[in-house]
Enzyme design. Structure first.
Site, PDB file in Angstrom:
ATOM      1  N   ARG A  30       0.853  -1.196   0.000  1.00 24.53           N
ATOM      2  CA  ARG A  30       0.000   0.000   0.000  1.00 24.53           C
ATOM      3  C   ARG A  30       0.887   1.243   0.000  1.00 24.53           C
ATOM      4  O   ARG A  30       0.606   2.226  -0.668  1.00 24.53           O
ATOM      5  CB  ARG A  30      -0.977  -0.005   1.184  1.00 24.53           C
ATOM      6  CG  ARG A  30      -1.744   1.296   1.303  1.00 24.53           C
ATOM      7  CD  ARG A  30      -3.068   1.203   2.086  1.00 24.53           C
ATOM      8  NE  ARG A  30      -3.062   0.286   3.201  1.00 24.53           N
ATOM      9  CZ  ARG A  30      -2.412   0.491   4.356  1.00 24.53           C
ATOM     10  NH1 ARG A  30      -1.729   1.597   4.555  1.00 24.53           N
ATOM     11  NH2 ARG A  30      -2.452  -0.421   5.310  1.00 24.53           N
ATOM     12  N   TYR A  37     -16.049  17.593 -14.918  1.00 26.12           N
ATOM     13  CA  TYR A  37     -16.439  16.180 -15.072  1.00 26.12           C
ATOM     14  C   TYR A  37     -17.576  15.836 -14.101  1.00 26.12           C
ATOM     15  O   TYR A  37     -17.506  16.194 -12.918  1.00 26.12           O
ATOM     16  CB  TYR A  37     -15.198  15.310 -14.823  1.00 26.12           C
ATOM     17  CG  TYR A  37     -15.472  13.838 -14.806  1.00 26.12           C
ATOM     18  CD1 TYR A  37     -15.767  13.150 -15.979  1.00 26.12           C
ATOM     19  CD2 TYR A  37     -15.440  13.123 -13.618  1.00 26.12           C
ATOM     20  CE1 TYR A  37     -16.027  11.794 -15.958  1.00 26.12           C
ATOM     21  CE2 TYR A  37     -15.688  11.764 -13.591  1.00 26.12           C
ATOM     22  CZ  TYR A  37     -15.982  11.107 -14.766  1.00 26.12           C
ATOM     23  OH  TYR A  37     -16.235   9.768 -14.739  1.00 26.12           O
ATOM     24  N   ASP A  80      -7.063  19.236 -14.046  1.00 26.35           N
ATOM     25  CA  ASP A  80      -7.402  17.900 -14.534  1.00 26.35           C
ATOM     26  C   ASP A  80      -7.050  17.884 -16.025  1.00 26.35           C
ATOM     27  O   ASP A  80      -7.719  18.530 -16.835  1.00 26.35           O
ATOM     28  CB  ASP A  80      -8.892  17.636 -14.296  1.00 26.35           C
ATOM     29  CG  ASP A  80      -9.318  16.238 -14.724  1.00 26.35           C
ATOM     30  OD1 ASP A  80      -8.658  15.659 -15.610  1.00 26.35           O
ATOM     31  OD2 ASP A  80     -10.319  15.731 -14.180  1.00 26.35           O
ATOM     32  N   LYS A 125      -8.362   6.943 -19.333  1.00 24.24           N
ATOM     33  CA  LYS A 125      -8.616   7.539 -20.635  1.00 24.24           C
ATOM     34  C   LYS A 125      -7.372   7.445 -21.526  1.00 24.24           C
ATOM     35  O   LYS A 125      -6.939   6.354 -21.826  1.00 24.24           O
ATOM     36  CB  LYS A 125      -9.108   8.972 -20.440  1.00 24.24           C
ATOM     37  CG  LYS A 125     -10.150   9.118 -19.302  1.00 24.24           C
ATOM     38  CD  LYS A 125     -11.449   8.378 -19.571  1.00 24.24           C
ATOM     39  CE  LYS A 125     -12.359   8.292 -18.349  1.00 24.24           C
ATOM     40  NZ  LYS A 125     -12.652   9.532 -17.654  1.00 24.24           N
TER      41      LYS A 125
HETATM   42  C1  LIG Z   1     -13.089   9.922 -16.367  1.00 21.82           C
HETATM   43  C2  LIG Z   1     -12.698  11.231 -15.807  1.00 21.82           C
HETATM   44  C3  LIG Z   1     -12.450  11.385 -14.441  1.00 21.82           C
HETATM   45  C4  LIG Z   1     -12.653  10.273 -13.444  1.00 21.82           C
HETATM   46  O1  LIG Z   1     -11.791   9.228 -13.644  1.00 21.82           O
HETATM   47  P1  LIG Z   1     -12.096   7.686 -13.277  1.00 21.82           P
HETATM   48  O2  LIG Z   1     -10.865   7.007 -13.706  1.00 21.82           O
HETATM   49  O3  LIG Z   1     -13.315   7.301 -14.041  1.00 21.82           O
HETATM   50  O4  LIG Z   1     -12.330   7.644 -11.796  1.00 21.82           O
HETATM   51  C5  LIG Z   1     -12.045  12.624 -14.002  1.00 21.82           C
HETATM   52  N1  LIG Z   1     -11.897  13.665 -14.847  1.00 21.82           N
HETATM   53  C6  LIG Z   1     -12.135  13.551 -16.153  1.00 21.82           C
HETATM   54  C7  LIG Z   1     -11.960  14.739 -17.040  1.00 21.82           C
HETATM   55  C8  LIG Z   1     -12.536  12.339 -16.695  1.00 21.82           C
HETATM   56  O5  LIG Z   1     -12.799  12.235 -17.994  1.00 21.82           O
END
Ligand SMILES: *Cc1c(COP(=O)(O)O)cnc(C)c1O
Length: 389
Positions: free
Chosen positions: A52, A104, A176, A201
């Site tokens: 962890r 998001y 982000d 992504k």
């Molecule tokens: C998908 C996404 C998230 C969240 O990510 P997860 O891996 O699904 O928890 C946060 N910000 C953006 C812009 C995203 O597209």
């Protein structure tokens, strides 16, 4: 391998990784272990004590993505929202967070339904409007959270300007960077304190894992975030770290093709009569095209558009597409399509959705790296079908 002087493509493949010293294995092994032998109580062979806290496959991934973002430290998590939650654990009850307005959906949900109950206040503002952003800062604002391009309306926020506003008020700026990927945009170089990615992504790129990571150049923030990572414990499994390391090796090549395909598709869509509006940061018609050109190396693989004919037309369009799969998520090698109002943004109130322009005709494309001509042919036949409803 630090690779500070190496180009992006070289860092994709080599940063954070060196052949395994015990066997010479060129690929970082999947260290599928929970614990590590100590030679004497408190004496570790390589500073690893429990997975962890740290795991060598994860260490390699953290160093790799940190290098790609031009940061000094990477802190990996089991999902993108777990990365977000770790940032919020830097705050305390009574603090205020300023979010960009079409953040998001899951980010909004976490603030609205989880952190608000713990006394973390938040508000949203259109961060393409810098005066409004400045005016929305309060004495309690400790963190400014921006996402660019935004989801799903692909607004482009001037990272440097918003980071400056945050710093003027003594707040941290978190960007982000999921939609752009480190290949297209590096917010740390523009003043952001922390970059957040959903590795699910573009970093993962193959729609086969869920993950998140934070990057920073501040050792003080890195120390706090590593503490949260271990204390709260949303860590990724070694196998997922291995898959991500394999993925980032081709990030630069994939992103080139995502951008090329999306550019061709956006141009083609612009001339179609079944479509009211095409939103793509690379188009001259995009309201923040110049900011995108200033802070991004390419315009990405995401396109949002409004179909004429509302829900009946968009429903028919989505049902008729063959190559574009109807699914949430984005950034994989295969093309995806989704309907934000019904799918990803259902947790946003209807009136707020309307204010953001997320109506029933709105459709979001994640352009994959298939042949652009085949993708356009698929869109064409589905648009034709949508016109008949
Ligand atoms: C998908 C996404 C998230 C969240 O990510 P997860 O891996 O699904 O928890 C946060 N910000 C953006 C812009 C995203 O597209």
């Amino acid at each position: 391998m630090s690779g500070e002087n190496q180009q992006f493509a070289t860092r994709c493949i080599h940063a954070g990784q060196s052949p395994d010293p015990t066997t010479g294995a060129i690929m970082t092994p999947i260290y599928q272990t929970s614990t590590y032998v100590q030679t004497s109580p408190g004496e570790f062979i390589e500073n690893y004590d429990y997975s962890r806290s740290a795991n060598p496959t994860r260490t390699a991934l953290e160093a790799n993505v940190a290098s790609l973002e031009g940061g000094k430290h990477g802190i990996a998590f089991s999902s993108g929202v777990a990365s977000l939650a770790a940032c919020i654990h830097l705050l305390k009850s009574g603090d205020h967070v300023l979010l960009c307005d079409d953040v998001y959906g899951g980010t909004f949900r976490m603030f609205n339904n989880v952190f608000a109950q713990l006394g973390i206040q938040f508000s949203r503002v259109d961060m393409t409007d810098l005066d409004a952003t400045r005016a929305a800062m309060t004495d309690q604002t400790k963190l400014v959270w921006l996402e660019t391009p935004t989801n799903p309306t692909l607004k482009v926020i001037d990272i440097e300007a918003v980071a400056q506003i945050a710093h003027d008020h003594g707040a941290l700026c978190v960007a982000d960077n999921t939609f752009a990927s480190p290949y297209l945009q590096n917010p740390l170089a523009l003043g952001a304190d922390i970059v957040s990615h959903s590795c699910t992504k573009y970093l993962g790129g193959h729609s086969d894992l869920v993950g998140g990571i934070l990057l920073t150049s501040s050792s003080e923030l890195a120390e706090k975030l590593h503490y949260v990572q271990n204390a709260v414990g949303a860590v990724p499994a070694p196998m997922d770290c291995f898959l991500l390391l394999r993925s980032t090796k081709t990030l630069h090549v994939r992103m080139e093709r995502h951008c090329e395909n999306a550019g061709k598709i956006a141009d083609w869509l612009t001339g179609q009569d079944g479509i009211e509006r095409v939103i793509y940061p690379g188009l001259d018609s995009h309201p923040q095209h110049r900011i995108a050109a200033k802070q991004m190396r390419g315009f990405g693989g995401m396109i949002t558009m409004t179909l004429k004919g509302g829900l009946p037309a968009s429903r028919r369009f989505l049902e008729t597409l063959k190559l574009f799969s109807l699914a949430e998520s984005l950034g994989g090698v295969e093309s995806l399509v989704e309907h934000p109002a019904i799918m990803t943004h259902a947790s946003v109130d209807a009136d707020k959705r309307a204010a953001l322009g997320i109506d029933d005709g709105l459709v979001r494309l994640s352009c994959g790296i298939e042949d652009a001509g085949d993708l356009i042919a698929d869109l064409e036949q589905a648009l034709d079908a949508a016109k008949t409803v």
